[in-house]
Design an enzyme around this catalytic site. Structure first.
Site, PDB file in Angstrom:
ATOM      1  N   ASP A  37       0.879  -1.165  -0.141  1.00 30.25           N
ATOM      2  CA  ASP A  37      -0.014   0.127  -0.137  1.00 30.25           C
ATOM      3  C   ASP A  37       0.983   1.304  -0.050  1.00 30.25           C
ATOM      4  O   ASP A  37       1.710   1.515   1.035  1.00 30.25           O
ATOM      5  CB  ASP A  37      -1.005   0.051   1.230  1.00 30.25           C
ATOM      6  CG  ASP A  37      -2.320   0.900   1.226  1.00 30.25           C
ATOM      7  OD1 ASP A  37      -2.156   1.756   0.424  1.00 30.25           O
ATOM      8  OD2 ASP A  37      -2.956   0.565   1.771  1.00 30.25           O
ATOM      9  N   ASP A  38       0.688   2.250  -0.922  1.00 31.72           N
ATOM     10  CA  ASP A  38       1.252   3.471  -1.081  1.00 31.72           C
ATOM     11  C   ASP A  38       2.768   3.302  -1.347  1.00 31.72           C
ATOM     12  O   ASP A  38       3.656   4.107  -0.748  1.00 31.72           O
ATOM     13  CB  ASP A  38       1.164   4.240   0.262  1.00 31.72           C
ATOM     14  CG  ASP A  38      -0.450   4.766   0.215  1.00 31.72           C
ATOM     15  OD1 ASP A  38      -1.111   4.596  -0.865  1.00 31.72           O
ATOM     16  OD2 ASP A  38      -0.950   5.543   1.240  1.00 31.72           O
ATOM     17  N   CYS A  77      -6.799   3.876  -3.577  1.00 27.20           N
ATOM     18  CA  CYS A  77      -7.133   2.515  -2.929  1.00 27.20           C
ATOM     19  C   CYS A  77      -8.090   1.760  -3.698  1.00 27.20           C
ATOM     20  O   CYS A  77      -7.813   0.713  -4.326  1.00 27.20           O
ATOM     21  CB  CYS A  77      -7.131   2.335  -1.564  1.00 27.20           C
ATOM     22  SG  CYS A  77      -5.803   3.445  -0.484  1.00 27.20           S
ATOM     23  N   ARG A  81      -7.780  -1.623  -6.295  1.00 26.53           N
ATOM     24  CA  ARG A  81      -7.933  -3.121  -5.849  1.00 26.53           C
ATOM     25  C   ARG A  81      -9.243  -3.662  -6.608  1.00 26.53           C
ATOM     26  O   ARG A  81      -9.052  -4.784  -6.862  1.00 26.53           O
ATOM     27  CB  ARG A  81      -8.177  -2.940  -4.299  1.00 26.53           C
ATOM     28  CG  ARG A  81      -7.123  -2.614  -3.631  1.00 26.53           C
ATOM     29  CD  ARG A  81      -7.417  -2.029  -2.273  1.00 26.53           C
ATOM     30  NE  ARG A  81      -6.104  -1.452  -1.841  1.00 26.53           N
ATOM     31  CZ  ARG A  81      -5.328  -1.701  -1.132  1.00 26.53           C
ATOM     32  NH1 ARG A  81      -5.352  -3.374  -0.624  1.00 26.53           N
ATOM     33  NH2 ARG A  81      -4.211  -1.040  -0.787  1.00 26.53           N
ATOM     34  N   LYS A 130      -5.801  -5.464   4.050  1.00 25.22           N
ATOM     35  CA  LYS A 130      -7.021  -4.588   3.725  1.00 25.22           C
ATOM     36  C   LYS A 130      -7.606  -4.960   2.625  1.00 25.22           C
ATOM     37  O   LYS A 130      -7.647  -5.519   1.383  1.00 25.22           O
ATOM     38  CB  LYS A 130      -6.098  -3.458   3.261  1.00 25.22           C
ATOM     39  CG  LYS A 130      -6.975  -2.231   2.650  1.00 25.22           C
ATOM     40  CD  LYS A 130      -6.019  -0.935   2.461  1.00 25.22           C
ATOM     41  CE  LYS A 130      -6.696   0.100   1.821  1.00 25.22           C
ATOM     42  NZ  LYS A 130      -5.802   1.354   1.547  1.00 25.22           N
ATOM     43  N   HIS A 132     -11.178  -3.092   1.462  1.00 17.91           N
ATOM     44  CA  HIS A 132     -11.498  -1.594   0.942  1.00 17.91           C
ATOM     45  C   HIS A 132     -12.408  -1.668  -0.309  1.00 17.91           C
ATOM     46  O   HIS A 132     -12.427  -0.817  -1.266  1.00 17.91           O
ATOM     47  CB  HIS A 132     -10.318  -0.732   0.693  1.00 17.91           C
ATOM     48  CG  HIS A 132     -10.554   0.672   1.032  1.00 17.91           C
ATOM     49  ND1 HIS A 132      -9.834   1.676   0.928  1.00 17.91           N
ATOM     50  CD2 HIS A 132     -11.805   1.278   1.231  1.00 17.91           C
ATOM     51  CE1 HIS A 132     -10.125   2.850   1.436  1.00 17.91           C
ATOM     52  NE2 HIS A 132     -11.322   2.667   1.628  1.00 17.91           N
ATOM     53  N   SER A 155      -8.718   0.996   4.789  1.00 19.26           N
ATOM     54  CA  SER A 155      -7.351   1.531   5.366  1.00 19.26           C
ATOM     55  C   SER A 155      -7.225   1.706   6.828  1.00 19.26           C
ATOM     56  O   SER A 155      -8.114   2.017   7.565  1.00 19.26           O
ATOM     57  CB  SER A 155      -7.147   2.945   4.789  1.00 19.26           C
ATOM     58  OG  SER A 155      -6.912   2.837   3.237  1.00 19.26           O
ATOM     59  N   HIS A 244       1.274   2.079   4.155  1.00 21.44           N
ATOM     60  CA  HIS A 244       0.179   3.325   4.165  1.00 21.44           C
ATOM     61  C   HIS A 244       0.519   3.605   5.817  1.00 21.44           C
ATOM     62  O   HIS A 244       0.932   2.939   6.495  1.00 21.44           O
ATOM     63  CB  HIS A 244      -1.087   2.851   4.166  1.00 21.44           C
ATOM     64  CG  HIS A 244      -2.310   3.806   3.739  1.00 21.44           C
ATOM     65  ND1 HIS A 244      -2.823   4.601   4.871  1.00 21.44           N
ATOM     66  CD2 HIS A 244      -3.132   3.979   2.996  1.00 21.44           C
ATOM     67  CE1 HIS A 244      -3.658   5.153   4.349  1.00 21.44           C
ATOM     68  NE2 HIS A 244      -3.791   5.009   3.089  1.00 21.44           N
ATOM     69  N   ASP A 294      -0.278  -0.788  -4.950  1.00 23.98           N
ATOM     70  CA  ASP A 294      -1.469  -0.430  -5.597  1.00 23.98           C
ATOM     71  C   ASP A 294      -1.693   0.931  -6.053  1.00 23.98           C
ATOM     72  O   ASP A 294      -2.435   1.221  -6.791  1.00 23.98           O
ATOM     73  CB  ASP A 294      -2.445  -0.605  -4.164  1.00 23.98           C
ATOM     74  CG  ASP A 294      -2.292   0.581  -3.365  1.00 23.98           C
ATOM     75  OD1 ASP A 294      -1.121   1.223  -3.074  1.00 23.98           O
ATOM     76  OD2 ASP A 294      -3.156   0.874  -2.298  1.00 23.98           O
ATOM     77  N   ASN A 295      -0.519   1.658  -5.738  1.00 20.13           N
ATOM     78  CA  ASN A 295      -0.494   3.174  -6.191  1.00 20.13           C
ATOM     79  C   ASN A 295       0.754   3.644  -5.625  1.00 20.13           C
ATOM     80  O   ASN A 295       1.520   3.139  -4.804  1.00 20.13           O
ATOM     81  CB  ASN A 295      -1.656   4.093  -5.912  1.00 20.13           C
ATOM     82  CG  ASN A 295      -2.209   4.340  -4.549  1.00 20.13           C
ATOM     83  OD1 ASN A 295      -3.186   3.798  -4.064  1.00 20.13           O
ATOM     84  ND2 ASN A 295      -1.295   4.504  -3.595  1.00 20.13           N
ATOM     85  N   LYS A 325       0.598   9.740  -5.531  1.00 10.86           N
ATOM     86  CA  LYS A 325      -0.650   9.072  -5.352  1.00 10.86           C
ATOM     87  C   LYS A 325      -1.840  10.228  -5.593  1.00 10.86           C
ATOM     88  O   LYS A 325      -1.989  11.390  -5.618  1.00 10.86           O
ATOM     89  CB  LYS A 325      -0.796   8.724  -4.003  1.00 10.86           C
ATOM     90  CG  LYS A 325      -2.092   8.118  -3.390  1.00 10.86           C
ATOM     91  CD  LYS A 325      -1.914   7.709  -1.969  1.00 10.86           C
ATOM     92  CE  LYS A 325      -3.376   7.264  -1.660  1.00 10.86           C
ATOM     93  NZ  LYS A 325      -3.242   6.808  -0.292  1.00 10.86           N
TER      94      LYS A 325
END
Length: 535
Positions: A37-38, A77, A81, A130, A132, A155, A244, A294-295, A325
């Protein structure tokens, strides 16, 4: 006679090549998809020499293939996904922006997930981490093709904890008294504690973030063991909390020059190394591991944000805001990606094919010997020839949806055509200094040649021969893409909100506190709008 024999051999060779498909040759492999994540493209030492905290990921790259032109399907996010699990962009699957803790809906129920396809093909399926993509009713992972779920429904900054760890700005711990619960903090969730689910049961609220990584590893190892004991192939979707915010101090933080971020990065790296070790222990070569982000990094979190590597989006940064992001600049969607499958995917290889998280769905479906769901179109490709080293051809055209910084969420106003990237809309997300870049619309589009300008610093001169030559191709590709989307069976996500659907194991306690024996199980009344979590 010799000529006839040679002809027979040639014919037989053609027939055998025609039947050379991975599922026939390899059987049904296990799949582990690890989504960070991130995380920044430059957060892997294999990508960026300045990074020293990722020895296990670097080993994974050395023993597998590194995908250096790999992109998330969106720069935030939920859309990212949803696209990974459907092989379809948000304009098709309906998920164009993030879901809230009060969201009634989620990934539309008429969309088929990768887990559902693999489940039908005989796989044991598990999701850890996660989600989401909706937590209310049948949007929960257990109803989207996953036999087992352990994790957080959104998140981990979307609820308070007793140990809030590191964030920018810092957030307070969960209140223990009613009066404290009414004190609001900007960008902080202060009234409802962050829940941890095992299947449809809340097993802890608030979750203990400091032990979360360890619990994810334990549950992943248990899932892999049980699936292996059953004799069935498995699919594990491991969606990490790292990187994240909030970040936390690992129990034994290693030496790192990057402070809290570096320590958390090291913990993520060790977690991935442990998962690889567990997978290999059940038969090295039986399991394909695919690691991706994811980004891009969340730049407004300052020293708690990751490294972009060379993808700095200079044109945008000169005009204000972040190019990471939530944007369609390279730093927003170009993410680290590694694939590992001993004996099948070449080691020490770097692929420059233009690829995406959208490709995970059709590729794994093909390797499992399954078929894609009918009556819909997919944005992803079966890229197994790239993974096996037979080809380095990926997408000719890749679409980048708006993800919050500028333009309507989910709409396609940026696209990649070979080495060229065209922007019909630009904008900067919030940067560390609090600045944002205003949305600007471009007609004709800004066009960058990424082969020469990976930093996206100087768009082509519209009067240049190069621009005039490539613009018609970009315009045709863009028009074809929009026509294809318009002709598709598309879905619409329900983004309505209702406080009654917030996961809460005990409304009698401040911040919905419960632990262990006091855990709560979802009562899933599908004909009712208000799913309650009761003692």
């Amino acid at each position: 006679m010799g000529t006839l024999t040679l002809w027979a051999v040639l014919v037989l060779s053609v027939v055998l090549v025609g039947f050379w498909t991975p599922c026939v040759v390899f059987g049904q492999p296990n799949f582990i998809v690890i989504l960070a994540d991130d995380v920044g493209w430059g957060d892997l030492g294999a990508n960026w020499p300045e990074t020293t905290e990722t020895p296990h990921l670097d080993q994974l790259a050395s023993e597998g293939t590194r995908l250096v032109d790999f992109h998330s399907a969106a720069s935030t996010c939920s859309p990212s996904r949803a696209s990974l699990l459907t092989g379809r962009l948000g304009v098709r699957n309906g998920v164009t922006h993030n879901f809230a803790i009060t969201s009634v809906g989620g990934l539309p129920l008429n969309e088929t997930t990768l887990a559902e396809v693999l489940q039908e093909a005989g796989y044991t399926t598990g999701a850890i981490g996660k989600w989401h993509l909706g937590h209310h009713g049948r949007h929960h992972p257990n109803f989207r093709g996953f036999d087992y779920y352990f994790g957080i429904p959104y998140s981990h900054d979307m609820g308070c904890t007793d140990t809030p760890s590191y964030n920018v700005p810092p957030c307070p711990p969960c209140p223990r008294h009613r009066a404290a619960a009414r004190v609001a903090r900007k960008d902080c969730y202060t009234e409802v504690a962050l829940p941890l689910f095992e299947n449809v049961t809340i097993v802890q609220q608030p979750v203990n973030l400091s032990s979360l990584a360890t619990r994810y590893v334990e549950e992943a190892a248990r899932f892999i063991q049980q699936a292996s004991d059953s004799g069935r192939p498995f699919f594990l979707y491991l969606a990490l909390a790292h990187m994240h915010v909030p970040l936390w101090d690992p129990p034994s933080p290693p030496a790192s020059g990057r402070g809290i971020y570096g320590a958390s990065l090291s913990e993520m790296d060790a977690l991935v190394g442990r998962i690889k070790q567990v997978a290999d222990s059940h038969g090295k070569g039986n399991t394909l591991v695919w690691f991706a982000g994811d980004n891009g990094p969340w730049a407004q979190k300052c020293e708690l944000a990751g490294r972009l590597g060379p993808f700095v989006g200079t044109w945008q940064r000169q005009r204000g805001g972040s190019s990471a992001k939530q944007t369609t600049w390279e730093g927003g969607h170009r993410v680290p990606a590694l694939v590992y499958w001993p004996g099948h995917i070449p080691a020490k290889r770097t692929s420059h094919a233009l690829l995406s998280t959208l490709d995970i769905f059709p590729t794994l479906v093909a390797l499992a010997g399954a078929v894609l769901p009918p009556n819909r179109r997919f944005d992803g490709l079966d890229v197994s020839p790239v993974l096996f080293g037979w080809s380095d051809e990926g997408h000719e055209v890749l679409l980048h949806p708006n993800s919050g910084a500028a333009g309507k969420d989910g709409e396609i106003e940026t696209l990649r055509l070979a080495q060229y990237k065209a922007f019909y809309t630009t904008g900067g997300a919030m940067a560390c200094d609090g600045s944002t870049g205003p949305a600007e619309h471009h007609q004709p589009p800004l066009v960058f040649n990424l082969d020469r300008d990976i930093q996206e610093q100087e768009p082509l001169d519209v009067a240049s021969r190069e621009y005039q030559a490539v613009l018609p191709m970009i315009s045709r590709a863009y028009a074809r893409a929009l026509e294809d989307i318009a002709a598709d069976n598309t879905s619409v996500a329900d983004y309505s909100k209702d406080p009654a659907v917030i996961p809460c194991c005990s409304t009698q306690h401040v911040a919905c506190r419960c632990h262990g024996a006091h855990a709560a199980t979802l009562e899933l009344h599908m004909d009712r709008r208000t799913t309650r979590l009761c003692l």
